[in-house]
Design a protein around this motif. Structure first.
Motif, short mmCIF file in Angstrom:
data_model
loop_
_atom_site.label_atom_id
_atom_site.label_comp_id
_atom_site.label_asym_id
_atom_site.label_seq_id
_atom_site.Cartn_x
_atom_site.Cartn_y
_atom_site.Cartn_z
N VAL A 1 20.92 41.22 60.22
CA VAL A 1 20.68 39.91 59.60
C VAL A 1 20.38 40.02 58.11
CG1 VAL A 1 19.84 38.85 61.72
CG2 VAL A 1 18.22 39.96 60.19
N GLN A 2 20.49 41.22 57.57
CA GLN A 2 20.26 41.41 56.14
C GLN A 2 21.58 41.24 55.39
OE1 GLN A 2 17.86 45.26 56.73
NE2 GLN A 2 17.09 44.43 54.82
N GLN A 3 21.54 40.49 54.30
CA GLN A 3 22.74 40.26 53.52
C GLN A 3 22.84 41.30 52.39
OE1 GLN A 3 25.30 37.98 54.12
NE2 GLN A 3 26.22 39.36 52.64
N LEU A 4 24.02 41.85 52.21
CA LEU A 4 24.24 42.86 51.17
C LEU A 4 24.33 42.17 49.81
CD1 LEU A 4 24.86 45.88 50.62
CD2 LEU A 4 27.28 45.31 50.84
N VAL A 5 23.43 42.54 48.89
CA VAL A 5 23.42 41.98 47.54
C VAL A 5 23.67 43.12 46.56
CG1 VAL A 5 22.08 40.74 45.81
CG2 VAL A 5 21.81 40.19 48.23
N LEU A 6 24.74 43.01 45.78
CA LEU A 6 25.14 44.07 44.86
C LEU A 6 24.94 43.64 43.41
CD1 LEU A 6 28.49 45.13 46.60
CD2 LEU A 6 26.24 46.16 46.88
N GLN A 7 25.08 44.60 42.52
CA GLN A 7 24.97 44.33 41.09
C GLN A 7 26.13 43.45 40.63
OE1 GLN A 7 24.41 47.91 38.72
NE2 GLN A 7 23.43 48.94 40.46
N LEU A 8 25.90 42.72 39.55
CA LEU A 8 26.93 41.83 39.00
C LEU A 8 28.19 42.62 38.62
CD1 LEU A 8 27.68 38.97 38.16
CD2 LEU A 8 26.65 39.42 35.91
N LYS A 9 27.99 43.83 38.11
CA LYS A 9 29.11 44.68 37.72
C LYS A 9 29.97 45.03 38.94
CE LYS A 9 29.96 48.95 35.06
NZ LYS A 9 29.29 50.08 34.39
N SER A 10 29.34 45.34 40.04
CA SER A 10 30.07 45.64 41.27
C SER A 10 30.83 44.42 41.76
CB SER A 10 29.10 46.11 42.37
OG SER A 10 28.51 47.34 42.03
N MET A 11 30.21 43.26 41.69
CA MET A 11 30.87 42.02 42.12
C MET A 11 32.10 41.73 41.28
SD MET A 11 29.10 41.19 44.69
CE MET A 11 29.89 39.63 45.03
N LYS A 12 32.02 42.06 40.00
CA LYS A 12 33.17 41.86 39.12
C LYS A 12 34.32 42.78 39.52
CE LYS A 12 32.21 41.43 34.77
NZ LYS A 12 31.85 41.76 33.35
N TYR A 13 34.00 44.04 39.82
CA TYR A 13 35.05 44.99 40.25
C TYR A 13 35.65 44.57 41.59
CZ TYR A 13 33.38 48.19 36.60
OH TYR A 13 33.04 48.78 35.40
N ILE A 14 34.81 44.09 42.49
CA ILE A 14 35.31 43.64 43.81
C ILE A 14 36.27 42.47 43.64
CG2 ILE A 14 34.61 42.51 45.97
CD1 ILE A 14 32.03 44.20 45.83
N LYS A 15 35.89 41.53 42.78
CA LYS A 15 36.73 40.35 42.55
C LYS A 15 38.07 40.75 41.94
CE LYS A 15 36.88 35.85 42.78
NZ LYS A 15 36.73 35.15 44.07
N PHE A 16 38.04 41.68 41.03
CA PHE A 16 39.26 42.03 40.29
C PHE A 16 40.16 43.00 41.06
CE2 PHE A 16 41.78 44.24 37.06
CZ PHE A 16 42.23 43.18 36.30
N TYR A 17 39.58 44.07 41.63
CA TYR A 17 40.39 45.14 42.23
C TYR A 17 40.61 44.97 43.74
CZ TYR A 17 39.54 47.60 37.83
OH TYR A 17 39.48 47.95 36.51
N ILE A 18 39.70 44.27 44.41
CA ILE A 18 39.79 44.17 45.87
C ILE A 18 40.26 42.79 46.32
CG2 ILE A 18 38.49 44.32 48.03
CD1 ILE A 18 36.67 46.37 46.68
N ASP A 19 39.66 41.74 45.76
CA ASP A 19 39.99 40.38 46.18
C ASP A 19 41.22 39.81 45.47
OD1 ASP A 19 37.86 40.48 47.87
OD2 ASP A 19 36.50 39.34 46.58
N GLY A 20 41.70 40.53 44.45
CA GLY A 20 42.88 40.04 43.72
C GLY A 20 42.60 38.76 42.95
N GLY A 21 41.40 38.63 42.43
CA GLY A 21 41.03 37.41 41.72
C GLY A 21 41.15 37.54 40.21
N GLN A 22 42.24 38.10 39.75
CA GLN A 22 42.44 38.29 38.31
C GLN A 22 42.42 36.97 37.54
OE1 GLN A 22 44.18 39.75 40.64
NE2 GLN A 22 44.23 41.97 40.30
#
Length: 283
Positions: free
Chosen positions: A136-157
């Motif tokens: 039940v714990q939600q994973l909270v990452l650094q803003l820098k990691s979220m930016k990389y996830i959005k760009f390289y993984i989610d394809g949100g260029q």
């Protein structure tokens, strides 16, 4: 925003629908197809389905044990129609525990539903079954990691400005994904006490080293699976490249979930704004 998940009781499925032959590999745990049809001759169903759970205190010679026990759905009609509900419930629990002569038990809580929230020695989880804990714990990452996830993984260029996009395109994408992996592992190892990631680090190779040796597409796939596994729900995944299986849920063993006297049962309102906590040591 505070939220809570619905807790519920199972009333439909009695067991898994697959029928097994009498000589199958799961013959010792089969459920008869019908009364009077022994499983050693006719085979049966596998996979008992529980309707709800009870919290039981098992009294032993030297110590007490607190265990969550499932009440089978197939016993529900008999239980509800019984003239003495408590006696019938005790009989079901006794048949599930298989106690020694020197042991006894007492039911402390007569009904725990699927999804009941429990906190015990730093572990926070919901009941997924009598032996399965859901994160039940939600994973909270650094803003820098979220930016990389959005760009390289989610394809949100397209979510980035031209300046940000060009800057990210010039970076070493493998190093960016390794940064995300390190961030995930750091948070999980520090805060997700339900999971022990060290057990997957075998043969002298750490998970980080294995991850770093993979190609870009494999890294993207693994990070997507990790984000899914450590989400606050019942999802689970297996990562063959890292030799990880059933990540996302915690199996407590064949005897079921055991709790300590410090454990707290948490009842929440639908909004999550109000809650009531019951400590096992006060029962």
């Amino acid at each position: 925003m505070n939220i809570s998940r619905e807790c519920y009781q199972e009333t439909s499925s009695l067991f898994n629908q697959t029928l097994y032959a009498h000589n199958s590999s799961v013959k010792n745990s089969l459920i008869p197809k019908k009364k009077g049809l022994p499983t050693e001759i006719y085979g049966g169903y596998s996979g008992n389905k529980d309707s709800f759970f009870v919290l039981v205190k098992i009294v032993k010679k030297r110590t007490n044990l607190y265990r969550i026990v499932g009440i089978p759905t197939r016993e529900l009609a008999k239980l509800n129609s019984s003239n003495n509900y408590n006696q019938a419930l005790n009989k079901i629990v006794e048949s599930k525990l298989c106690l020694k002569e020197t042991e006894s038990f007492k039911i402390l809580i007569k009904r725990l539903l699927y999804g009941t929230l429990i906190v015990d020695n730093g572990q926070k989880f919901r009941i997924g079954s009598f032996k399965e804990k859901h994160n039940v714990q939600q994973l909270v990452l650094q803003l820098k990691s979220m930016k990389y996830i959005k760009f390289y993984i989610d394809g949100g260029q397209n979510y980035f400005t031209d300046v940000e996009r060009k800057k990210l395109e010039k970076q070493d994408r493998d190093k960016c994904l390794l940064y995300v992996f390190d961030d995930i592992m750091n948070v999980v190892n520090k805060r997700f006490t339900l999971f022990d990631m060290s057990k997957y680090e075998k043969d002298g190779d750490s998970l980080r080293e294995k991850f770093n040796c993979l190609d870009f597409n494999d890294k993207v796939s693994i990070l997507s699976d990790l984000l899914k596994a450590f989400h606050a729900n019942s999802d689970r995944t297996s990562i063959t490249k890292l030799k990880i299986t059933n990540l996302g849920r915690h199996q407590a063993g064949k005897n079921g979930i055991t709790l300590t006297t410090n454990a707290q049962i948490i009842y929440q309102s639908p909004t999550g704004l109000f809650e009531r906590r019951i400590k096992i040591k006060d029962l």
